[in-house]
Design an enzyme around this catalytic site. Sequence first.
Site, PDB file in Angstrom:
ATOM      1  N   LYS A  76       0.866  -1.085   0.284  1.00 29.27           N
ATOM      2  CA  LYS A  76      -0.005  -0.060   0.087  1.00 29.27           C
ATOM      3  C   LYS A  76       0.847   1.068   0.103  1.00 29.27           C
ATOM      4  CE  LYS A  76      -3.932   1.999   2.392  1.00 29.27           C
ATOM      5  NZ  LYS A  76      -4.676   1.777   3.710  1.00 29.27           N
ATOM      6  N   SER A 115      -9.904   2.080   2.716  1.00 26.76           N
ATOM      7  CA  SER A 115      -9.115   2.817   1.756  1.00 26.76           C
ATOM      8  C   SER A 115      -7.894   1.884   1.108  1.00 26.76           C
ATOM      9  CB  SER A 115      -8.340   3.722   2.556  1.00 26.76           C
ATOM     10  OG  SER A 115      -7.230   3.211   3.356  1.00 26.76           O
ATOM     11  N   SER A 141     -10.386  -0.342   7.000  1.00 24.45           N
ATOM     12  CA  SER A 141      -9.656  -0.193   5.611  1.00 24.45           C
ATOM     13  C   SER A 141      -8.932  -1.402   4.943  1.00 24.45           C
ATOM     14  CB  SER A 141      -8.638   1.206   5.557  1.00 24.45           C
ATOM     15  OG  SER A 141      -9.259   2.302   5.219  1.00 24.45           O
TER      16      SER A 141
HETATM   17  N1  GLN Z   1     -13.349   4.527   5.929  1.00 28.95           N
HETATM   18  C1  GLN Z   1     -12.989   4.806   6.911  1.00 28.95           C
HETATM   19  C2  GLN Z   1     -12.408   6.202   7.010  1.00 28.95           C
HETATM   20  O1  GLN Z   1     -12.434   6.945   5.796  1.00 28.95           O
HETATM   21  C3  GLN Z   1     -11.665   4.108   7.368  1.00 28.95           C
HETATM   22  C4  GLN Z   1     -10.497   4.250   6.713  1.00 28.95           C
HETATM   23  C5  GLN Z   1      -9.415   3.591   7.265  1.00 28.95           C
HETATM   24  O2  GLN Z   1      -9.466   2.544   7.852  1.00 28.95           O
HETATM   25  N2  GLN Z   1      -8.304   3.971   6.769  1.00 28.95           N
HETATM   26  O3  GLN Z   1     -11.913   6.863   7.735  1.00 28.95           O
END
Ligand code: GLN
Length: 495
Positions: free
Chosen positions: A78, A159, A183
């Site tokens: 990532k 994400s 995410s």
């Molecule tokens: N969808 C969540 C957010 O936007 C989680 C994102 C994440 O876990 N990095 O914060």
Amino acid sequence: MSLTELTIADAAAGLRKRAFSAVELVRAHTDAIGALNPRLNAYITPTADAALEAAAHADAALARDEAKPLTGIPLGIKDLFCTRGVRTTAASNILKNFVPPYESTVTANLLRDGAVFVGKTNLDEFAMGSANITSAFGPVENPWKRKGEADTVLVPGGSSGGSAAAVAAGLAMGATGTDTGGSIRQPAAYCGIVGLKPTYGRCSRFGTIAYASSLDQAGPMARSVRDCAIMLQSMAGFDPRDSTSVDRDVPDYSAAIGRSLKGLKVGIPREYRAEGLSAEIGAAWQQGIEWLRAAGCEIVDVSLPHTKYGLATYYIVAPAECSSNLARYDGLRFGERVEGQTLDAMYEATRRAGFGPEVRRRIMMGTYVLSAGYYDAYYLKAQKVRTLIRRDFTECFQQVDVLLTPTAPTSAFAQGEQSDDPVQMYLNDIFTVPASMAGMPAMSVPVGLGDTGLPLGLQLIGRPFDEETLLAAGSALESAAGFTHRPAIRAEGAK
Ligand code: GLN
């Protein structure tokens, strides 16, 4: 079976038996990236040349019988993990030319164990999002298609959407993700793969670009539960350079795979039933309960009464920490700069050009909840509720060993379907956020296809540092489900 369809466990065995070379294995993946990435956009920066060079070294190590657990295994990273000498963008314009002079601990651990990195995967900008549509490098396409809708582009979740799409489509055997509120787990569910968010403190955060530091945790994404165990073995461990990393032995995670579940108590939190759950996911959840019962588990109804405050408190705490963490992108020390007449004008121009709308929204929310006069009303209150959420889990784990819930309320949605309403998007995280707020380990396992032919995932949540029970129960669900479905867009045949 094509090389891009193997599991990490099988590929490692194949390399040792000389069934194929590391160069062949890695080339199959870099070729697949060349063929499919222009469409899927799962990688921001493919690194084929460096990967093939590393593969040649892997073959030399194999020839000397010096193979390590991940020698020659092609992984996606990532693009939130700093990789020395390889551009690391966090999918943001503000870091679009940032080349870190150092390596994150998690990626250093994977390299130590022989892994070959085939590229940096796409994500939502600074890991803020649930659909991988906020990336400055464009959205990622989910390789899965709804039945009869070959032209509808679905989101991979977010994400870590690039990592999930890459693993599902055969553009990597496994990938790293990070999970702040879901995410790793939600994109794993949307793309039909396994994703594990370890206990907060299990993997070092050193060198991982920060979103919300009290929540961020790295973890593996792969096509099998065993592969997640193999990757976590390498990624986890104490690191003195991260003050929240925990000094605790790393157990033998693979030993948990296939462990008997006789007498294991599985909690079913009743609050997770109501929250906008689709019928197909409700049915998959019931099926998962039956499978675990058949494996010898005792099913117990439990309550996590503060679940209903999970999202509201998360969307105070995470933006608050993000506004503080992202203050460092000031045009002076890291990343891009847009000049201005004064210092303030330079800050403004840099940050306006550097950050996309979702990141700006979060910084504004976070700055607001931390500002004098609102701090007590919002931030402090949210932290108190967070303690109650954590206490719910602690009390539950006095009665049961693990919890089983859905990972997300629906299967993957189409690009554009929820994107004009940020609150609708935040609701995706409803089942994943509570475990993040409590710091508990949690994993998503694909258990079947829904009515429209898309993968559905179930989530297991465990006690702190008991990733082994997740792996044991996850492998039981995996064998019962026999999930061998593959997405419409995938590598084999791409050569
Ligand atoms: N969808 C969540 C957010 O936007 C989680 C994102 C994440 O876990 N990095 O914060």
